[in-house]
Design an enzyme around this catalytic site. Structure first.
Site, PDB file in Angstrom:
ATOM      1  CG  PHE A  86      -1.843   1.267   1.115  1.00  0.00           C
ATOM      2  CD1 PHE A  86      -2.963   1.255   0.308  1.00  0.00           C
ATOM      3  CD2 PHE A  86      -1.521   2.451   1.770  1.00  0.00           C
ATOM      4  CE1 PHE A  86      -3.762   2.392   0.170  1.00  0.00           C
ATOM      5  CE2 PHE A  86      -2.312   3.586   1.641  1.00  0.00           C
ATOM      6  CZ  PHE A  86      -3.436   3.552   0.837  1.00  0.00           C
ATOM      7  CG  ASP A 100       5.509   3.909   1.955  1.00  0.00           C
ATOM      8  OD1 ASP A 100       5.426   4.601   2.998  1.00  0.00           O
ATOM      9  OD2 ASP A 100       4.568   3.773   1.153  1.00  0.00           O
ATOM     10  CE  LYS A 134      -1.270   7.112   6.722  1.00  0.00           C
ATOM     11  NZ  LYS A 134      -0.956   5.991   5.860  1.00  0.00           N
TER      12      LYS A 134
HETATM   13  C1  LIG Z   1      -1.036   6.049   4.386  1.00  0.00           C
HETATM   14  C2  LIG Z   1       0.060   5.492   3.570  1.00  0.00           C
HETATM   15  C3  LIG Z   1       0.389   6.028   2.312  1.00  0.00           C
HETATM   16  C4  LIG Z   1      -0.405   7.138   1.671  1.00  0.00           C
HETATM   17  O1  LIG Z   1      -0.445   8.296   2.428  1.00  0.00           O
HETATM   18  P1  LIG Z   1      -1.596   9.408   2.104  1.00  0.00           P
HETATM   19  O2  LIG Z   1      -1.223  10.550   2.999  1.00  0.00           O
HETATM   20  O3  LIG Z   1      -2.905   8.788   2.459  1.00  0.00           O
HETATM   21  O4  LIG Z   1      -1.490   9.721   0.661  1.00  0.00           O
HETATM   22  C5  LIG Z   1       1.455   5.485   1.642  1.00  0.00           C
HETATM   23  N1  LIG Z   1       2.176   4.467   2.164  1.00  0.00           N
HETATM   24  C6  LIG Z   1       1.877   3.921   3.357  1.00  0.00           C
HETATM   25  C7  LIG Z   1       2.725   2.809   3.883  1.00  0.00           C
HETATM   26  C8  LIG Z   1       0.800   4.401   4.101  1.00  0.00           C
HETATM   27  O5  LIG Z   1       0.496   3.839   5.268  1.00  0.00           O
END
Ligand SMILES: *Cc1c(COP(=O)(O)O)cnc(C)c1O
Length: 414
Positions: free
Chosen positions: A153, A238, A267
């Protein structure tokens, strides 16, 4: 299960129902939220429009690691908002440099490229890696290739969902960008086999939180970093959800002493007050962006920078990374002691835990909600528990009590 959901729906107050009806009438239905309407939140607790309180065990997908409405963030945000919020990068501002310095230092890297949302930061990392591939590695124009993992994700842009393995993220959104391969998570041989002369990067979540808190085999990240180094391929981590203390270390990569070429963060970088994301890496890679090659109207704005610098300082000053490790270890022991036929597995690290069930998790989340615990199902059968890192031992004990009650209650066949 039907009857269970229906009875909960019936119990909604007229006030709550009115908020929900308005939202559902005028707002697009791209989420399926639990039916409570939050009006206020402080620390680990939220209050709904009927005055009911709940322990937040999702933390906005780990965006509020510092707890809701942290007073220091509130103060910095208010003070900075009164001075200057947005300059655009057409001009310099007095907050950007200090934020970049603090974040680069924290990551042990040289440079920061600030953006807003997580997905934008992942897109930025992809651009950086491709550019490095063409200009430094010597890949032929248009041929750059990136390896990602099954069940990833990385966000919701058309490029990112194009290499998702989740059909619901992709359906009827194509055509998708070429240049990505997907291999099984944790399978180093599959990564090795997928690398070609055109591969510029491997993009990995050190723990796949959205996929249900899946952890790669021990040693995988270290082997992956070594393989990337050997093959002259960039490693992009990520850490949007796993970073900034969530797993009991500053970064989940730290558990294997791995320093990726690029960190992607978001985040908790602004403690829930503001969308702030960033790519952090070396001058060799991020230095390849020259003026005009990339940008964002809001990226690096003074309000974002002031808040994010304070959010980082709070993690440090309050020892929240250590708290995630110690409190998370305690919570994990309690969760592993839960026994119920519906529980298939319990796994996690720091304050990121999953209870995987043999059946849909949604009704369990609804039942927990009725007992004052907010969590959300992920991938159908998994309950993810990721309370703010400031959550007290007493509040974690409350969570454990409610889980015990719920799983006992259900096992009694009610
Ligand atoms: C939440 C998340 C994203 C995307 O972040 P947004 O601010 O919603 O665009 C990408 N990678 C990971 C691992 C995430 O948890």
């Amino acid at each position: 299960m039907e009857a269970h959901t229906a009875s909960l729906t019936e119990s909604l107050s007229p006030r709550t129902s009115e908020f929900i009806a308005r939202e559902d009438r005028f707002g697009a239905h791209n989420y399926r939220p639990l039916d409570l309407v939050i009006a206020e939140a402080h620390g680990s607790w939220v209050t709904d429009v009927d005055g009911r309180r709940y322990l937040d065990c999702l933390s906005a997908y780990s965006a509020v690691n510092q707890g809701h409405a942290h007073p220091r963030l509130l103060r910095v945000m208010t003070e900075q908002a009164a001075r200057v919020t947005l300059t655009s990068r057409a001009f310099r501002n007095d907050q950007l440099g200090a934020f970049c310095e603090a974040l680069a230092t924290r990551c042990g890297k040289e440079m920061v490229l600030p953006m807003n949302t997580g997905a934008e930061a992942v897109e930025t990392a992809i651009k950086a890696a491709r550019r490095w591939g063409y200009r430094t590695k010597g890949i032929a124009d248009g041929q750059a290739h990136i390896i990602a993992f099954a069940n990833n994700f990385h966000g919701r842009t058309t490029t990112l969902v194009g290499f998702s393995s989740d059909a619901s993220y992709r359906a009827d959104f194509g055509p998708f960008a070429p240049g990505f391969s997907v291999v099984p998570f944790g399978d180093i041989a599959a990564v090795r086999a997928a690398i070609t002369a055109n591969t510029c990067a491997v993009l990995v979540e050190p723990m796949q939180c959205e996929a249900g808190v899946l952890m790669p085999p021990d040693g995988f990240l270290r082997e992956l970093a070594a393989l990337c180094h050997e093959q002259n391929v960039l490693l992009i981590a990520d850490e949007i959800q796993t970073g900034l203390g969530r797993t009991g270390a500053w970064f989940a990569c730290d558990h294997e002493q791995v320093s990726p070429d690029l960190y992607v963060l978001g985040k908790a970088l602004a403690g829930g007050f503001y969308p702030v994301s960033a790519v952090v890496g070396s001058r060799e890679v991020l230095g390849l962006f020259e003026p005009g090659s990339h940008g964002s109207t809001f990226g690096g704005n003074p309000l974002a920078c002031a808040i994010a610098r304070e959010a980082l300082a709070i993690l440090d000053d309050e020892g929240l990374v250590e708290r995630a490790a110690t409190e998370g270890a305690w919570l994990g022991l309690q969760l592993e002691a839960l026994t119920h036929p519906a529980i298939r597995a319990v796994r996690g690290r720091g304050l990121m835990w999953a209870i995987e069930l043999n059946e849909p998790a949604r009704p369990w989340a609804e039942t927990l909600k009725a007992r004052g615990i907010l969590c959300k199902e992920t991938h159908g059968t998994v309950l993810r528990l990721s309370p703010p890192l400031v959550t007290s031992r007493d509040d974690l004990a409350f969570l454990v009590q409610q889980l015990q009650a719920v799983f006992e209650h259900r096992s009694a066949g009610i």
